[in-house]
Design an enzyme around this catalytic site. Sequence first.
Site, short mmCIF file in Angstrom:
data_model
loop_
_atom_site.label_atom_id
_atom_site.label_comp_id
_atom_site.label_asym_id
_atom_site.label_seq_id
_atom_site.Cartn_x
_atom_site.Cartn_y
_atom_site.Cartn_z
N TRP A 105 -12.92 3.44 -2.73
CA TRP A 105 -12.25 3.75 -1.47
C TRP A 105 -12.04 5.25 -1.33
O TRP A 105 -12.27 5.82 -0.25
CB TRP A 105 -10.93 2.99 -1.40
CG TRP A 105 -9.94 3.51 -0.40
CD1 TRP A 105 -8.67 3.91 -0.64
CD2 TRP A 105 -10.13 3.68 1.02
NE1 TRP A 105 -8.06 4.33 0.51
CE2 TRP A 105 -8.94 4.19 1.54
CE3 TRP A 105 -11.21 3.45 1.87
CZ2 TRP A 105 -8.77 4.48 2.90
CZ3 TRP A 105 -11.06 3.74 3.23
CH2 TRP A 105 -9.86 4.24 3.73
N ASP A 116 0.85 -1.19 0.00
CA ASP A 116 0.00 0.00 0.00
C ASP A 116 0.89 1.25 0.00
O ASP A 116 1.87 1.31 -0.73
CB ASP A 116 -0.97 -0.06 1.19
CG ASP A 116 -2.10 0.94 1.10
OD1 ASP A 116 -3.14 0.62 0.49
OD2 ASP A 116 -1.95 2.03 1.67
N TRP A 117 0.58 2.26 0.84
CA TRP A 117 1.41 3.46 0.90
C TRP A 117 2.83 3.16 1.39
O TRP A 117 3.74 3.97 1.19
CB TRP A 117 0.76 4.51 1.79
CG TRP A 117 -0.05 5.52 1.03
CD1 TRP A 117 -1.40 5.50 0.82
CD2 TRP A 117 0.44 6.70 0.39
NE1 TRP A 117 -1.77 6.60 0.07
CE2 TRP A 117 -0.68 7.35 -0.20
CE3 TRP A 117 1.70 7.27 0.24
CZ2 TRP A 117 -0.56 8.54 -0.91
CZ3 TRP A 117 1.83 8.45 -0.48
CH2 TRP A 117 0.71 9.08 -1.05
N ASP A 142 -7.18 -8.77 -4.02
CA ASP A 142 -7.16 -7.34 -3.71
C ASP A 142 -7.73 -6.56 -4.88
O ASP A 142 -7.09 -6.46 -5.94
CB ASP A 142 -5.74 -6.87 -3.42
CG ASP A 142 -5.68 -5.38 -3.11
OD1 ASP A 142 -6.73 -4.81 -2.74
OD2 ASP A 142 -4.59 -4.80 -3.23
N HIS A 193 -6.40 -7.31 0.62
CA HIS A 193 -5.49 -6.17 0.51
C HIS A 193 -4.44 -6.21 1.62
O HIS A 193 -3.26 -5.98 1.37
CB HIS A 193 -6.29 -4.87 0.57
CG HIS A 193 -5.44 -3.65 0.39
ND1 HIS A 193 -4.79 -3.36 -0.79
CD2 HIS A 193 -5.13 -2.64 1.25
CE1 HIS A 193 -4.12 -2.22 -0.66
NE2 HIS A 193 -4.31 -1.77 0.56
#
Length: 301
Positions: free
Chosen positions: A163, A123-124, A249, A279
């Site tokens: 999202w 992710d980030w 995901d 995810h």
Amino acid sequence: MKILRTPDARFANLPDFAFTPHYCEVTDPGGTALRIHYLNEGPPSAGPVLLMHGEPSWSFLYRRIVASLAARGHRAVAPDLVGFGRSDKPADQSDYTYERHVRWMSDWLAAARLSSITLFCQDWGGLIGLRLVAAFPERFARVVVANTGLPTGEGFSEGFQRWLEFSQSTPVLPIGQILAMGCRRSLSEAEQAAYEAPFPDESFKAGARRFPALVPITPAHGSVAENKAAWKVLEGFTKPFLTAFSDSDPITKGGERLFQDRVPGTKGQKHVTITDAGHFLQEDKPDEIAGLIHEFIASTK
């Protein structure tokens, strides 16, 4: 810049999280001091495995992976991004930009004096972690990317669009529920509460609120040029580079192909798909991920 700091009592008795906290202070270019928390488990002399979380989680996401890696003789280092976990939290959404996040974690990386790093990012954690690789390629020995990307303004998935809309419109950002919805297994009430622990109320969630809007999904977004420059470095990165995306995901599905096509270090690696994982694959398959990292290091020394 107004800074919020979550009381330590919020982190007492979290499940499977009996780790000693470590802290490092960095100074924002505007002069504000920020305290960054990180886990640091395992032999200090071992090569560090840097585990970078994303949105809206924190180092709790890696608790089982940290324990497993340390037991195998690795040094597991898992920071909390600014605005998350036990790290300081600027109070205003405007305090958060992509480039500030990169600067904060670059300063932390330098202060922590990490080298010969194995990066695992999701992710980030990838959007920031891969910028660190591009800025300091000499510090990194190998990279594992999972459910992440390095976008340069060229679109987004339907899952991300949903999202983004939800995160910017809901009056209460339900952190624990968000983590639960992003997993294939059921998180316990205690685990969901642990993800809520850094945020005593909505005022502490400015960083979590802001992150989705910072992803450079259009040419008009900030950091498009910086990410394109980072890709240039990654396109010359020949050190071992492994993809380990999950099979379930909706946000990043298929993203591994971009890395495999563009990063020379991916050639000849045994890329994997983590099955029956959402995810937040660290919650769904922590033992498999820890084993994967261990074997990747052993096979690429």
